[in-house]
Design a protein around this motif. Structure first.
Motif, PDB file in Angstrom:
ATOM      1  N   THR A 119       0.939  -1.164  -0.241  1.00  0.00           N
ATOM      2  CA  THR A 119       0.005   0.166  -0.122  1.00  0.00           C
ATOM      3  C   THR A 119       0.945   1.217  -0.034  1.00  0.00           C
ATOM      4  O   THR A 119       2.058   1.128   0.612  1.00  0.00           O
ATOM      5  CB  THR A 119      -1.208  -0.029   1.147  1.00  0.00           C
ATOM      6  OG1 THR A 119      -0.334   0.148   2.442  1.00  0.00           O
ATOM      7  CG2 THR A 119      -1.871  -1.141   1.358  1.00  0.00           C
ATOM      8  N   ILE A 120       0.419   2.338  -0.724  1.00  0.00           N
ATOM      9  CA  ILE A 120       1.061   3.433  -0.903  1.00  0.00           C
ATOM     10  C   ILE A 120       0.305   4.628  -0.773  1.00  0.00           C
ATOM     11  O   ILE A 120      -0.882   4.804  -1.094  1.00  0.00           O
ATOM     12  CB  ILE A 120       1.883   3.504  -2.150  1.00  0.00           C
ATOM     13  CG1 ILE A 120       2.778   2.350  -2.550  1.00  0.00           C
ATOM     14  CG2 ILE A 120       2.789   4.814  -2.431  1.00  0.00           C
ATOM     15  CD1 ILE A 120       3.418   2.190  -4.003  1.00  0.00           C
ATOM     16  N   THR A 121       0.772   5.680  -0.207  1.00  0.00           N
ATOM     17  CA  THR A 121      -0.138   6.931   0.007  1.00  0.00           C
ATOM     18  C   THR A 121       0.209   7.868  -1.216  1.00  0.00           C
ATOM     19  O   THR A 121       1.291   7.639  -2.012  1.00  0.00           O
ATOM     20  CB  THR A 121       0.228   7.708   1.352  1.00  0.00           C
ATOM     21  OG1 THR A 121       1.662   8.082   1.310  1.00  0.00           O
ATOM     22  CG2 THR A 121      -0.238   7.071   2.536  1.00  0.00           C
ATOM     23  N   ASP A 122      -0.794   8.697  -1.801  1.00  0.00           N
ATOM     24  CA  ASP A 122      -0.708   9.332  -2.840  1.00  0.00           C
ATOM     25  C   ASP A 122       0.501  10.213  -3.069  1.00  0.00           C
ATOM     26  O   ASP A 122       0.942  10.845  -4.177  1.00  0.00           O
ATOM     27  CB  ASP A 122      -1.966  10.271  -2.828  1.00  0.00           C
ATOM     28  CG  ASP A 122      -3.035  10.174  -4.023  1.00  0.00           C
ATOM     29  OD1 ASP A 122      -2.464   9.172  -4.734  1.00  0.00           O
ATOM     30  OD2 ASP A 122      -3.883  10.684  -3.781  1.00  0.00           O
ATOM     31  N   ASP A 123       1.102  10.623  -1.884  1.00  0.00           N
ATOM     32  CA  ASP A 123       2.176  11.743  -1.838  1.00  0.00           C
ATOM     33  C   ASP A 123       3.688  10.934  -1.894  1.00  0.00           C
ATOM     34  O   ASP A 123       4.697  11.570  -1.939  1.00  0.00           O
ATOM     35  CB  ASP A 123       2.392  12.549  -0.688  1.00  0.00           C
ATOM     36  CG  ASP A 123       2.182  11.723   0.411  1.00  0.00           C
ATOM     37  OD1 ASP A 123       2.379  10.604   0.611  1.00  0.00           O
ATOM     38  OD2 ASP A 123       2.499  12.433   1.659  1.00  0.00           O
ATOM     39  N   ASN A 124       3.677   9.666  -1.957  1.00  0.00           N
ATOM     40  CA  ASN A 124       5.090   8.931  -2.142  1.00  0.00           C
ATOM     41  C   ASN A 124       5.396   8.486  -3.396  1.00  0.00           C
ATOM     42  O   ASN A 124       5.166   7.480  -4.084  1.00  0.00           O
ATOM     43  CB  ASN A 124       5.021   7.740  -1.230  1.00  0.00           C
ATOM     44  CG  ASN A 124       6.313   7.303  -0.957  1.00  0.00           C
ATOM     45  OD1 ASN A 124       7.231   7.330  -1.697  1.00  0.00           O
ATOM     46  ND2 ASN A 124       6.492   6.568   0.131  1.00  0.00           N
ATOM     47  N   THR A 159      -5.027   8.164   2.839  1.00  0.00           N
ATOM     48  CA  THR A 159      -5.420   6.834   2.311  1.00  0.00           C
ATOM     49  C   THR A 159      -4.320   5.979   1.932  1.00  0.00           C
ATOM     50  O   THR A 159      -3.433   6.604   1.243  1.00  0.00           O
ATOM     51  CB  THR A 159      -6.517   7.325   1.232  1.00  0.00           C
ATOM     52  OG1 THR A 159      -7.640   7.595   1.674  1.00  0.00           O
ATOM     53  CG2 THR A 159      -6.781   5.860   0.470  1.00  0.00           C
ATOM     54  N   GLU A 160      -4.294   4.927   2.125  1.00  0.00           N
ATOM     55  CA  GLU A 160      -3.284   3.963   1.758  1.00  0.00           C
ATOM     56  C   GLU A 160      -3.816   3.036   0.474  1.00  0.00           C
ATOM     57  O   GLU A 160      -5.143   2.425   0.523  1.00  0.00           O
ATOM     58  CB  GLU A 160      -2.893   2.762   2.914  1.00  0.00           C
ATOM     59  CG  GLU A 160      -2.236   3.639   3.806  1.00  0.00           C
ATOM     60  CD  GLU A 160      -0.458   3.450   3.575  1.00  0.00           C
ATOM     61  OE1 GLU A 160      -0.039   3.220   2.583  1.00  0.00           O
ATOM     62  OE2 GLU A 160       0.190   4.232   4.407  1.00  0.00           O
TER      63      GLU A 160
END
Ligand SMILES: CC(C)(COP(=O)(O)OP(=O)(O)OC[C@H]1O[C@@H](n2cnc3c(N)ncnc32)[C@H](O)[C@@H]1OP(=O)(O)O)[C@@H](O)C(=O)NCCC(=O)NCCS
Length: 170
Positions: A119-124, A159-160
């Protein structure tokens, strides 16, 4: 006097050593997570216990005997051919040389996983590129869907998004 070949030998960067961690390596994982200033830092106890119980699905990388990166993951209990990657970190000095990709490839090969999730957040952006690149190497589908949304968290968190990459042909 050293000739060109000797100079090349002494200046060539040492190849990283990738291996499963031992319990004691949990301290290095904790430090690398803290130093990343991006990843959620779990307790030191968590990393030590993780290294004891999930060594088979975890990689630590060392360069010249010093910790340079790690990947923690597990095989999902209800889908044991799916490798869930929890955290990936590479020390600042070791970034930009393909180490994170090598650690992920090592884990996929070691576990013979057929699918990988994370899972990844939008900002990464770095993490998004890391996993998009893995999907491209394997020629695999890459699906992205919200998994743990902001309102589900009790303590405020972005969110992830679930990234599912499959199939991973070995
Ligand atoms: C993300 C991280 C693990 C990448 O490590 P790395 O060893 O430098 O990554 P790699 O060299 O294997 O690069 C893999 C791909 O990601 C890309 N990438 C790496 N860092 C990037 C950045 N900051 N911005 C955009 N793309 C980036 C690379 O260009 C490469 O793409 P390519 O295969 O198309 O050439 C490292 O920057 C890090 O530890 N960051 C802090 C913690 C973090 O965000 N972890 C990920 C969340 S779990």
């Amino acid at each position: 006097m050293a000739d060109d070949a000797d100079t090349a030998l002494t200046t060539r960067p040492t190849a990283p050593v990738l291996r499963p961690p031992q319990t004691e390596d949990g301290a290095a994982l904790w430090h690398m997570t803290k130093d990343s200033e991006v990843l959620d830092l779990n307790s030191s106890y968590y990393y030590l216990l993780w290294c004891r119980d999930f060594a088979d699905t975890t990689v630590i990388a060392e360069i010249d005997g010093e910790p340079a990166g790690f990947v923690t993951g597990y095989l999902r209990p209800d889908a044991p051919t799916t490798l869930m990657v929890w955290q990936v970190a590479v020390t600042e000095a070791a970034r930009g040389h393909g180490l994170a990709s090598r650690m992920l490839d090592e884990l996929v090969a070691r576990t013979s996983a057929e699918a990988l999730e994370t899972t990844i957040t939008d900002d990464n952006a770095a993490s998004q590129r890391l996993f998009a690149s893995l999907a491209e190497r394997f020629g695999a589908d890459h699906q992205i869907t919200p998994l743990i949304t902001a309102e589900m968290y009790p303590d405020g968190h972005d969110t992830e998004y679930l990234h599912r990459i499959s199939p991973l042909a070995q």
